[in-house]
Design an enzyme around this catalytic site. Structure first.
Site, PDB file in Angstrom:
ATOM      1  N   HIS A 265       5.195  -1.521  -4.571  1.00 47.94           N
ATOM      2  CA  HIS A 265       3.914  -1.208  -5.200  1.00 47.94           C
ATOM      3  C   HIS A 265       2.830  -2.159  -4.703  1.00 47.94           C
ATOM      4  CE1 HIS A 265       1.359   0.225  -8.617  1.00 47.94           C
ATOM      5  NE2 HIS A 265       0.844  -0.979  -8.483  1.00 47.94           N
ATOM      6  N   GLU A 266       3.099  -3.447  -4.803  1.00 41.46           N
ATOM      7  CA  GLU A 266       2.078  -4.426  -4.407  1.00 41.46           C
ATOM      8  C   GLU A 266       1.828  -4.369  -2.896  1.00 41.46           C
ATOM      9  OE1 GLU A 266       0.296  -5.660  -6.732  1.00 41.46           O
ATOM     10  OE2 GLU A 266       1.654  -5.103  -8.363  1.00 41.46           O
ATOM     11  N   HIS A 269      -0.805  -1.824  -2.242  1.00 39.09           N
ATOM     12  CA  HIS A 269      -2.158  -2.351  -2.465  1.00 39.09           C
ATOM     13  C   HIS A 269      -2.589  -3.232  -1.282  1.00 39.09           C
ATOM     14  CE1 HIS A 269      -3.042  -1.164  -6.564  1.00 39.09           C
ATOM     15  NE2 HIS A 269      -1.932  -1.687  -7.041  1.00 39.09           N
ATOM     16  N   GLU A 295      -4.578   2.511  -6.568  1.00 34.79           N
ATOM     17  CA  GLU A 295      -3.292   2.875  -7.172  1.00 34.79           C
ATOM     18  C   GLU A 295      -2.632   4.029  -6.425  1.00 34.79           C
ATOM     19  OE1 GLU A 295      -1.427   1.308  -9.303  1.00 34.79           O
ATOM     20  OE2 GLU A 295      -2.939  -0.236  -9.568  1.00 34.79           O
TER      21      GLU A 295
END
Ligand code: ZN
Length: 502
Positions: A265-266, A269, A295
């Site tokens: 997820h990170e 980003h 997101e």
């Protein structure tokens, strides 16, 4: 040619530097700072961000902006210069409504409140956090008033994270999603073939989890020459420029999912931040088009890629080698079903894709009611628990696993949560287009090859940063406006298969 534009860039560069320095302090606050540094750190952050604000709304900056506007007026409306000037103008218009003193005070209070939240969450004691959150909410109400008249007191907050989006629009999207998601979750609970995820809940050596996460992040395209990973209480990504975008991860020694999917997820980003055109560095375009678009990038890698069968065709044999005693006898299909188990669970960041948006809708309802003054901060634990029962049918055993679980409110990020759900929708919409443009995408992912996917994201999303507004970007890339349909279609087909439903 472009003297005035260059002057604007130089002035804005100084503002950017102050904010980037504040980001470094904030990163340090969450990673290394001892508790004793808290109150002085809050002052330091307040000073830097107040000075950045003073510079942004100054007459000198206003004059430079006006001159640059005139200079770029005849250029192609889609060129970088015009878009940089337009974004700066939008920011100046917004921040001129807000006093510099408010910016300083908000920064100081939220830094303290974040430190208080960390302790309150560790001790599962909402009462410790309540006075801090009261101040944050009061400041956010003041902030909304700077933008009066507004359609809804939540609009100015939402606009901060999702430029151009209105509360009524979010509500309409959620009203469309809610019954369909609830129906899917119910169908799974009542008729789905059972999924056992106990294999994920075993002791997993933290060092090995770390190494595997790094391997996956690198394979996906996160560049450690322009980034690094650290441990944090609540995972986040933070950047100080295109060449330095850092991720943080949380590890659970008894559950594999936390760090594994958190890292992906990170990384999503961070790859957005690393992919912005270097010529846009030190401008406000490197922040990304919106939190929703951000997101879409993180949740795409975490879910559409990271929780897909093709991804684990590539990586599961490797994971089995890293954890032979835990996973050696577990076949790929069992593992794939386990990482996609649908469960009415307590923690948003660990929620499966089918229930995730329900966690968001609950927070959105609470935030809008807070801003409308219909509920007060002291009511939150009770309201939280009753909404958890309504939406998910479960009652948190304590506040740490309930109302205190997220860092956002302590940071003053009221208005942020809807962007997660919007990001889910956007990710699915983008994925339809990606799938058309890269015909053998699934085969590539099965081989652990992400080059074409990353190139597509760089070309269509990352390089632009905040050059286009979120809905404009979505329209340009996919040819359509925001729609829940691709997301609902994705969810249904994925879970009908996993749960063997017809
Ligand atoms: Zn995120």
């Amino acid at each position: 040619m472009s003297d005035k534009y260059q002057q604007l860039r130089e002035l804005f560069g100084e503002i950017f530097d102050l904010k980037a320095a504040a980001n470094v302090l904030e990163w340090d606050q969450q990673i290394y700072m001892p508790p004793g540094g808290g109150s002085v750190r809050a002052m330091q952050l307040a000073t830097l961000l107040r000075l950045a604000h003073v510079k942004l709304v100054s007459d000198e900056f206003g004059a430079a902006l006006e001159a640059a506007e005139a200079e770029v007026a005849s250029l192609d409306p889609d060129c970088d210069e015009v878009r940089v000037v337009r974004k700066v103008t939008r920011d100046v218009d917004k921040w001129r409504k807000v006093p510099s003193e408010w910016v300083g005070e908000f920064t100081r209070i939220t830094a303290l409140s974040q430190q208080a939240w960390e302790k309150a969450r560790a001790e599962s004691d909402f009462a410790q956090f309540e006075p801090h959150l009261n101040k944050v909410v009061e400041l956010r109400k003041q902030y909304a008033e700077f933008f009066a008249p507004y359609g809804h007191p939540y609009d100015p907050l939402l606009d901060f994270f999702e430029p151009g989006m209105k509360t009524t629009e979010v509500k309409a999207v959620f009203d469309e999603l809610r019954p369909q998601q609830v129906e899917l979750v119910q169908n799974i609970a009542e008729h789905g073939a059972p999924v056992d995820d106990s294999l994920l809940h075993q002791p997993f050596d933290e060092g090995k989890q770390w190494d595997f996460g790094v391997e996956v992040a690198k394979a996906l395209g996160y560049d450690f020459e322009s980034g690094r990973q650290d441990k944090a209480v609540h995972p986040f990504t933070i950047g100080f420029g295109v060449g330095d975008v850092r991720i943080t991860t949380r590890f659970n020694p008894n559950y594999l999912g936390t760090a594994l999917f958190g890292t992906m997820h990170e990384a999503g980003h961070a790859m957005y931040g690393q992919g912005v055109k270097p010529t846009l560095d030190r401008t406000n375009l490197i922040e990304g088009a919106s939190y929703g678009i951000h997101e879409s990038q993180s949740r795409m890698l975490e879910n559409l890629v990271g929780r897909s069968r093709p991804f684990w065709v590539a990586f599961y044999p490797r994971l089995q080698k890293v954890f032979p005693s835990q996973l050696g006898d577990v076949d790929l299909e069992t593992f794939y079903r386990a990482i996609n188990k649908v469960e009415r669970s307590l923690i948003r960041v660990e929620a499966d894709e089918a229930t995730y948006n329900l966690h968001i809708m609950l927070r959105f309802e609470i935030e809008t009611a807070l801003m409308e003054g219909k509920i007060s901060v002291g009511d939150l634990p009770e309201i939280w628990n009753s909404k958890m029962e309504d939406y998910l049918g479960i009652l948190p055993p304590d506040d740490a696993k309930g109302v205190l679980q997220d860092v956002h409110w302590s940071c003053g990020y009221i208005g942020y949560f809807p962007t997660y759900a919007l990001g889910n929708l956007m990710a699915s919409q983008l994925w339809v287009k990606i799938d058309e443009d890269i015909p053998n995408l699934a085969r590539q992912i099965e081989r652990g090859e992400f080059g074409d996917l990353l190139a597509w994201l760089r070309e269509n999303i990352h390089q632009h940063g905040a050059k286009f507004e979120p809905m404009e970007l979505l329209q340009r890339v996919t040819g359509s406006s925001l729609s829940p349909e691709p997301y609902l279609h994705y969810l249904r087909s994925k879970y009908m298969d996993i749960y063997k439903l017809s």
